[in-house]
Design a protein around this motif. Structure first.
Motif, PDB file in Angstrom:
ATOM      1  N   ILE A 546       0.845  -1.198   0.000  1.00 44.50           N
ATOM      2  CA  ILE A 546       0.000   0.000   0.000  1.00 44.50           C
ATOM      3  C   ILE A 546       0.879   1.246   0.000  1.00 44.50           C
ATOM      4  N   GLY A 547       0.588   2.150  -0.907  1.00 44.20           N
ATOM      5  CA  GLY A 547       1.419   3.324  -1.099  1.00 44.20           C
ATOM      6  C   GLY A 547       2.274   3.210  -2.348  1.00 44.20           C
ATOM      7  N   GLY A 548       2.330   2.018  -2.919  1.00 44.28           N
ATOM      8  CA  GLY A 548       3.010   1.827  -4.184  1.00 44.28           C
ATOM      9  C   GLY A 548       2.048   2.026  -5.342  1.00 44.28           C
ATOM     10  N   SER A 549       2.474   1.668  -6.523  1.00 42.14           N
ATOM     11  CA  SER A 549       1.621   1.801  -7.702  1.00 42.14           C
ATOM     12  C   SER A 549       2.104   0.853  -8.779  1.00 42.14           C
ATOM     13  N   ARG A 593       6.072   0.123  -8.582  1.00 38.97           N
ATOM     14  CA  ARG A 593       6.791   1.054  -7.715  1.00 38.97           C
ATOM     15  C   ARG A 593       6.422   0.715  -6.271  1.00 38.97           C
ATOM     16  N   TRP A 594       7.421   0.352  -5.488  1.00 35.90           N
ATOM     17  CA  TRP A 594       7.174  -0.110  -4.128  1.00 35.90           C
ATOM     18  C   TRP A 594       7.180   1.068  -3.151  1.00 35.90           C
ATOM     19  N   PRO A 595       6.369   0.986  -2.105  1.00 40.22           N
ATOM     20  CA  PRO A 595       6.380   2.065  -1.110  1.00 40.22           C
ATOM     21  C   PRO A 595       7.759   2.189  -0.467  1.00 40.22           C
ATOM     22  N   GLY A 596       8.217   3.422  -0.355  1.00 44.26           N
ATOM     23  CA  GLY A 596       9.539   3.665   0.200  1.00 44.26           C
ATOM     24  C   GLY A 596      10.641   3.652  -0.825  1.00 44.26           C
ATOM     25  N   GLY A 597      10.319   3.342  -2.086  1.00 42.83           N
ATOM     26  CA  GLY A 597      11.314   3.321  -3.150  1.00 42.83           C
ATOM     27  C   GLY A 597      11.566   1.925  -3.669  1.00 42.83           C
TER      28      GLY A 597
END
Length: 629
Positions: A546-549, A593-597
């Protein structure tokens, strides 16, 4: 729950004048609806002698207040000229749903607890969750329900129910064997892996102590023990999973509506002489605070709202969505509040948030008024890579679409998008920005239903059951109402929660809708859809995505879809990301794209199937060689 007794909105400035008068009367009689933010130029408006408001022009270039902070930066924005857009409904559309409830094996029936006393919490209804609890690859369905009040009163409710998906449109009730037959007053339900064992758990937001059911991995659940911190005792509405501090442990954001006791039911609203009692206004309920519960990793949670910088007590919280809203690969939070400003919290990446609510433009309507926010969603509807925000509101007001202008600046474009007139007649609850015909453009749906079932006895033209409405995205973020999306949309219902996901694994989004004091609706998608691809992000170590795309590169375009928590209204949807492609017959690559980079790529994936994309190895993977996650 929104304002109860409003007439349909008069045109433009007349409506602003009437709303100002109503608000002033409410302040005198009931006290302030919410505690205004003194830093906001929208928290107070001067009223001139004739009762109208001295307001800026609704459209045209004007500077946005300078906004300082990591999420927004310091900038001024010229808002675009946006003419209103109201095309006629489409009588023939590619989008169509079939109600497949009969014969499905789903025999759940919601109980609101509505009674002659009109206890306030019984108006808000419940949500529904979609999750694969048994790991067989099919989405199962968990229904929440409220019940009669007081909590110790006899109830006709059979409690919450869990249905296992057998495939072929059939389900079986496994509530008792799974151990999730909650019999309290449950508004919201969300799903996520809160103990990090790779299986989805269930969290119930209740009037009374909340409940966390942990998945044992064998088709059964166990309740988290009392005193874990997850069992906070308040009037909770909804919840969203979110790993806000990036420690790999899934936390919880819990919305709370307000402060209410049985003593508050002594207030009589309606017409005593006629003996017609109605629900009181939300202005009779003191706003409350929400909770950000940090997962300690040992089975317990702690309240991190204050340390994270988002402790506010001026909201009547309902819907919440967690997603990356400003493009920094961190999960942010957007909260719909009833007759209070909506909240926008931007994740700084250090365990704290920037409260961007007032300066973002997404806390109030274009005219600067608090609306009756209930359902909420976020998705890129214009194709520019920036997610928009959608909030459903009460009858006589419109559902609000906020255009993302970048740098966490939003602009109410509801009139330009063409949804104002069509959304004003109903009370909106669950909603979604989702691509129902797989043409690559997110459509819009709102499920409606009034709160009072007896207003015609007072001479008001306000039916309890109302039609759900679905709008097709025209390919540029503007919408046209679909005139015939199937028999369910042609009827009238008292809807509340709804969840979205591919229940029959045929490559399109189906819908499960919760209806007050009625069976639910299982709506299977039979749209004339385009090509599609489904991505299942597999974060390392059972972390949260969650927070990725997901970015699909095809035909010279980049189609971006958010990996979200929460959304809709008190519900939890399919965690897999289904991307419609229209007539595109080839995808060059998919980027997660993972949360946090960090990024993972899938090259030239096959269409019309699911692909698991693991985080562990970020090197590109060629289709057919997907690594196990």
């Amino acid at each position: 729950m929104p304002t109860m007794h409003r007439s349909p909105r008069p045109p433009c400035r007349a409506w602003l004048r009437s709303r100002a008068i109503v608000s002033a009367v409410a302040l005198l009689v009931l006290g302030p609806a919410c505690s205004p933010d003194p830093s906001s130029d929208l928290s107070s408006s001067s009223t001139v002698a004739d009762g109208s408001l001295d307001l800026p022009a609704a459209t045209g270039p004007r500077p946005h207040p300078a906004a300082l902070g990591s999420g927004m930066g310091s900038m001024a924005v010229d808002l675009p000229e946006l003419p209103e857009f109201e095309p006629p409904p489409e009588q023939s559309s590619t989008i169509r749903f079939r109600d497949a409830t009969d014969g499905s094996g789903i025999d759940f029936e919601h109980r609101s607890g509505n009674s002659p006393e009109k206890y306030f919490p019984t108006a808000n209804g419940s949500g529904v969750a979609l999750l694969d609890f048994d790991g067989d690859g099919r989405l199962d369905v968990y229904f929440a329900t409220t019940r009669e009040l007081p909590l110790d009163a006899p109830s006709s409710s059979k409690g919450n129910r869990l249905y296992r998906n057998l495939g072929g449109g059939r389900f079986e009730d496994v509530t008792e064997s799974a151990g999730v037959g909650y019999h309290g007053f449950n508004h919201g339900v969300c799903s996520g892996d809160f103990d990090g064992d790779g299986t989805p758990d269930l969290y119930l937001a209740n009037f009374g102590p909340n409940v966390l059911y942990l998945n044992n991995g064998d088709g059964t659940f166990r309740a988290s023990p009392a005193g874990s911190g997850a069992d906070l005792d308040a009037w909770s509405s909804g919840a969203s999973p979110i790993d806000f501090d990036g420690d790999g442990l899934l936390d919880l954001y819990v919305t709370c509506y307000g402060r209410w006791t049985e003593a508050d039911a002594e207030r009589y609203c309606g017409d005593r002489a006629l003996g017609v009692r109605t629900y009181c206004s939300p202005l009779s309920i003191s706003p409350s605070r929400d909770f950000l519960l940090r997962n300690r990793g040992d089975g317990t949670f702690e309240d991190a709202s204050e340390s994270a910088g988002i402790l506010r007590d001026d909201g009547r919280g309902l819907g919440v969505v967690a997603a990356d809203l400003n493009g920094d690969d961190l999960p942010d939070l957007y909260v719909a509040n009833d007759l209070c400003p909506n909240f926008l919290f931007l994740n700084r990446g250090d365990g704290t948030f920037e409260d961007a609510s007032e300066l973002s433009g997404a806390s109030r309507s274009e005219s600067g008024f608090d609306q009756a926010g209930m359902g909420v969603d976020a998705e890129d509807v214009t194709g520019d890579g920036l997610p928009e925000l959608l909030v459903t509101n009460f009858r006589g007001d419109y559902n609000t679409l906020y255009r993302n202008l970048g740098r966490a600046i939003f602009h109410d474009v509801s009139a330009w998008a063409g949804i104002v007139n069509d959304s004003m007649p109903e009370v909106g609850w669950a909603c979604a920005l989702a691509d129902f015909d797989n043409d690559s453009w997110p459509d819009m749906v709102a499920f409606n239903g009034h709160v009072d079932d007896n207003l015609p006895l007072l001479g008001q033209d306000a039916p309890y059951a109302e039609p759900a409405k679905l709008w097709r995205n025209l390919g540029d973020g503007r919408y046209r109402l679909v005139g015939d999306a199937g028999p369910f949309f042609a009827g009238a219902h008292a809807c509340r929660g709804a969840a979205f996901g591919d229940l029959d694994d045929d490559g399109d989004l189906d819908i499960v809708v919760s209806r007050m004091d009625s069976p639910p609706a299982l709506l299977l998608n039979e749209s004339e859809g385009g090509n599609w691809i489904r991505i299942e992000p597999v974060p390392s170590g059972h972390r949260s995505a969650i927070g990725g795309s997901v970015e699909v590169h095809a035909g010279g375009r980049v189609i971006r879809r958010l990996i979200k928590g929460g959304g809709s209204y008190l519900s939890s949807s399919d965690p897999r990301i289904l991307v419609g492609l229209g007539d595109l017959d080839r995808v060059d690559r998919v980027v997660v794209r993972w949360p946090g980079g960090g990024r993972s790529e899938l090259l030239e994936p096959e269409l019309g199937r699911s692909h698991r994309v693991p985080q562990d190895d970020p090197t590109p993977v060629v289709a057919g060689e997907e690594r196990a996650g």
